[in-house]
Design an enzyme around this catalytic site. Sequence first.
Site, PDB file in Angstrom:
ATOM      1  CB  SER A  84      78.575  36.653  61.667  1.00  0.00           C
ATOM      2  OG  SER A  84      78.001  36.577  60.427  1.00  0.00           O
ATOM      3  CG  HIS A  87      82.230  39.853  57.750  1.00  0.00           C
ATOM      4  ND1 HIS A  87      82.049  38.516  57.472  1.00  0.00           N
ATOM      5  CD2 HIS A  87      81.051  40.314  58.182  1.00  0.00           C
ATOM      6  CE1 HIS A  87      80.784  38.199  57.736  1.00  0.00           C
ATOM      7  NE2 HIS A  87      80.156  39.273  58.173  1.00  0.00           N
ATOM      8  CG  HIS A 113      78.349  37.799  52.608  1.00  0.00           C
ATOM      9  ND1 HIS A 113      79.409  38.345  53.302  1.00  0.00           N
ATOM     10  CD2 HIS A 113      77.852  36.805  53.382  1.00  0.00           C
ATOM     11  CE1 HIS A 113      79.543  37.702  54.455  1.00  0.00           C
ATOM     12  NE2 HIS A 113      78.617  36.759  54.539  1.00  0.00           N
ATOM     13  CE1 TYR A 134      76.154  41.509  53.010  1.00  0.00           C
ATOM     14  CE2 TYR A 134      75.302  39.265  53.135  1.00  0.00           C
ATOM     15  CZ  TYR A 134      76.083  40.288  53.650  1.00  0.00           C
ATOM     16  OH  TYR A 134      76.789  40.076  54.795  1.00  0.00           O
ATOM     17  CD  GLU A 135      80.593  41.561  51.329  1.00  0.00           C
ATOM     18  OE1 GLU A 135      81.516  42.354  51.582  1.00  0.00           O
ATOM     19  OE2 GLU A 135      80.718  40.327  51.406  1.00  0.00           O
ATOM     20  CB  ALA A 169      75.251  34.006  61.542  1.00  0.00           C
ATOM     21  CG  MET A 201      71.552  36.739  53.817  1.00  0.00           C
ATOM     22  SD  MET A 201      71.752  38.444  54.348  1.00  0.00           S
ATOM     23  CE  MET A 201      70.241  38.699  55.290  1.00  0.00           C
ATOM     24  CB  SER A 202      76.959  32.991  53.394  1.00  0.00           C
ATOM     25  OG  SER A 202      76.760  32.217  54.550  1.00  0.00           O
ATOM     26  CG  ASN A 207      68.033  35.811  63.522  1.00  0.00           C
ATOM     27  OD1 ASN A 207      69.196  35.625  63.129  1.00  0.00           O
ATOM     28  ND2 ASN A 207      67.009  35.897  62.709  1.00  0.00           N
ATOM     29  CG  HIS A 220      74.061  42.834  61.741  1.00  0.00           C
ATOM     30  ND1 HIS A 220      74.187  41.547  61.241  1.00  0.00           N
ATOM     31  CD2 HIS A 220      75.331  43.309  61.844  1.00  0.00           C
ATOM     32  CE1 HIS A 220      75.475  41.263  61.062  1.00  0.00           C
ATOM     33  NE2 HIS A 220      76.179  42.318  61.422  1.00  0.00           N
TER      34      HIS A 220
HETATM   35  N1  HPA Z   1      68.046  35.642  57.656  1.00  0.00           N
HETATM   36  C1  HPA Z   1      69.065  35.575  56.792  1.00  0.00           C
HETATM   37  N2  HPA Z   1      70.333  35.539  57.166  1.00  0.00           N
HETATM   38  C2  HPA Z   1      70.599  35.563  58.483  1.00  0.00           C
HETATM   39  C3  HPA Z   1      69.575  35.622  59.442  1.00  0.00           C
HETATM   40  C4  HPA Z   1      68.229  35.666  58.997  1.00  0.00           C
HETATM   41  O1  HPA Z   1      67.258  35.714  59.780  1.00  0.00           O
HETATM   42  N3  HPA Z   1      70.184  35.625  60.662  1.00  0.00           N
HETATM   43  C5  HPA Z   1      71.525  35.564  60.429  1.00  0.00           C
HETATM   44  N4  HPA Z   1      71.783  35.515  59.115  1.00  0.00           N
END
Ligand code: HPA
Length: 274
Positions: free
Chosen positions: A31, A62, A84, A86-87, A114, A212-213, A236, A248
């Site tokens: 991202s 994406h 991903h 999660y998808e 990210a 998450m990747s 973040n 997000h």
């Molecule tokens: N957690 C998981 N995945 C992320 C985060 C997070 O805080 N920020 C960006 N991708």
Amino acid sequence: MNLMESLDESKKYIESRLDGRKPEIGLVLGSGLGDMAETIGDPVVIDYHEIPHFPVSTVPGHKGRLVIGELEGRTVLCMQGRFHYYEGYSMDEVVYPVRVMKMLGISNLFLTNAAGCVNESWKPGDLMLISDHIKIVAENPLRGRNPDELGERFFDMTNAYDKGLLALAEKAAIKKGIPVRKGVYMLFTGPSFETPAEVRFARLAGADAVGMSTVPEAIAASHMRMRTLGISCLTNMAAGILDQPLNHEEVLETGERVKTTFSALVREIIRTWN
Ligand code: HPA
């Protein structure tokens, strides 16, 4: 059709579109970095849905395509958009493109993402070279019958994030005057962000970032003995560190804020990749 036959068909289709280009580095854009694909010279663009057996991307923001061409004098195969867990994709589907890269003769993998920052002395916008990862998620892309043609049943992860490439990345960062961190990335499945307790647990476990990747791809790459480099943009502070909820938008905003620096670093690394 078995895995090797599917991979072979995917590979042959992509090769048929490459006009003799021989990509050396596979680059996965996380991202925020997606725009970099637009700067690739003399590109061949292949939408994922055109490639036999390729999964198709579902996340808004994406893109789902391969861009193959010149970046800093090197021929790269760039994934603009990744898959991903999660998808809803299986781990096999998540790592499918990396396996296709290997079939195309690519032995270098550059993963970007990210991630949430767990290390309390760092801050959003920092870039982190991934030195290692932690996966407590039970799934593993190599669970099940081992595709012996790709690699061994049991394989080493000591050098999953290639030490030579890490040194090269540090050198590139110094040359460009871009400060970088180095740390451990811990995989969570998402799509829920972690709870504050999970983030404390991650820190206790030795993680500097959560995301998450990347981990599935790095595992599949190790299995195939590809050399891997990973960089996280810490978009973040992870949950519970600051007195504010996660969203997000913050991930996207920080990605946007640092993308020029991040791409300058990625380019310098590609230029000097050995
Ligand atoms: N957690 C998981 N995945 C992320 C985060 C997070 O805080 N920020 C960006 N991708």
